[in-house]
Design a protein around this motif. Structure first.
Motif, PDB file in Angstrom:
ATOM      1  N   GLU A  78      -1.188   2.972   3.441  1.00 25.10           N
ATOM      2  CA  GLU A  78      -0.091   1.813   3.969  1.00 25.10           C
ATOM      3  C   GLU A  78       1.216   1.274   3.439  1.00 25.10           C
ATOM      4  O   GLU A  78       2.214   1.432   3.873  1.00 25.10           O
ATOM      5  CB  GLU A  78      -0.757   0.626   4.645  1.00 25.10           C
ATOM      6  CG  GLU A  78      -1.646   0.985   5.871  1.00 25.10           C
ATOM      7  CD  GLU A  78      -1.039   1.602   6.976  1.00 25.10           C
ATOM      8  OE1 GLU A  78       0.126   1.186   7.455  1.00 25.10           O
ATOM      9  OE2 GLU A  78      -1.594   2.675   7.500  1.00 25.10           O
TER      10      GLU A  78
ATOM     11  N   LYS B 189       3.431   4.530   2.941  1.00 21.76           N
ATOM     12  CA  LYS B 189       4.388   4.515   4.412  1.00 21.76           C
ATOM     13  C   LYS B 189       5.360   3.457   4.439  1.00 21.76           C
ATOM     14  O   LYS B 189       6.662   3.746   4.884  1.00 21.76           O
ATOM     15  CB  LYS B 189       3.306   4.379   5.392  1.00 21.76           C
ATOM     16  CG  LYS B 189       2.415   5.516   5.892  1.00 21.76           C
ATOM     17  CD  LYS B 189       1.598   5.306   6.989  1.00 21.76           C
ATOM     18  CE  LYS B 189       0.868   6.402   7.383  1.00 21.76           C
ATOM     19  NZ  LYS B 189      -0.480   6.137   8.361  1.00 21.76           N
TER      20      LYS B 189
ATOM     21  N   ILE C 250       2.709  11.714   5.459  1.00 22.00           N
ATOM     22  CA  ILE C 250       3.388  10.458   5.691  1.00 22.00           C
ATOM     23  C   ILE C 250       4.250  10.504   6.813  1.00 22.00           C
ATOM     24  O   ILE C 250       4.977  11.576   6.791  1.00 22.00           O
ATOM     25  CB  ILE C 250       4.128   9.724   4.467  1.00 22.00           C
ATOM     26  CG1 ILE C 250       3.141   9.247   3.497  1.00 22.00           C
ATOM     27  CG2 ILE C 250       5.045   8.567   5.091  1.00 22.00           C
ATOM     28  CD1 ILE C 250       3.716   8.749   2.366  1.00 22.00           C
TER      29      ILE C 250
END
Length: 206
Positions: free
Chosen positions: A157, A160, A206
């Motif tokens: 996360e 990203k 990603i």
């Protein structure tokens, strides 16, 4: 199904064209190279500047002057030196005014300084200095940027989020480039970019 896909593709193109039209109406005069870069999702990054630079390509590369005339091709793995003198590029037996492109074939990568880069290179003679600008697909650029600025051990996360921020930053500088020849530099002034050395498999998803 095929009709739906075609419809979606047209919609994206229409949105993209509308965005460019709005920018032009606002009075922004976008150079042809910038318009092409936006349309193709290409970033341009200044990666090196010196009087003499060493280059190579992993595959055969086309050597093209500023008038898009092809010179002799570069063999895979062949290294060569390019210099600048009085805004003229000195390459082997050639003296080329101002600009020179190095364009690898078959998805090859180019070597500049101590690193390999995807995409193609634009060499610009500025007095007695040679500026190397890497033109690369935006997604490939982001792979290197995220890898340069974050560890592979970082949570997905976080990677990203970094990719989204880096993409937004790159797009802003496509419209407001740092220089007439490039969008951003490869150092801390903008975003760290070190070529394929900082790419890692985790980023591809990603």
């Amino acid at each position: 199904m095929h009709q739906k896909l075609k419809s979606k593709a047209r919609t994206k193109k229409q949105i993209h064209a509308t965005t460019l039209l709005q920018l032009l109406r606002l009075g922004l005069r976008l150079p042809t190279a910038v318009l092409e870069a936006i349309a193709q999702n290409v970033s341009s990054i200044a990666i090196a500047q010196a009087r003499t630079q060493g280059f190579a390509s992993s595959t055969e590369a086309n050597i093209i002057d500023g008038n898009r005339q092809s010179l002799e091709p570069l063999s895979p793995g062949q290294s060569f030196q390019v210099s600048a003198s009085n805004s003229t590029i000195l390459f082997q037996n050639w003296q080329i005014p101002s600009l020179l492109w190095i364009e690898p074939t078959d998805g090859g990568v180019v070597f500049v300084g101590n690193s390999w880069y995807r995409g193609k290179l634009l060499l610009i003679a500025q007095g007695n200095k040679l500026l190397a600008v890497n033109y690369v697909d935006l997604k490939q650029y982001l792979l290197s940027v995220v890898g340069s600025e974050m560890s592979a051990a970082a949570p997905m996360e976080a990677l990203k989020a970094q990719a989204v921020a880096a993409r937004s930053y790159a797009l802003v500088h496509t419209f407001r480039p740092a220089n007439g020849w490039f969008d951003v530099t490869s150092g801390e002034r903008h975003q760290a970019y070190k070529g394929i050395a900082t790419e890692y498999n985790k980023l591809i998803s990603i």
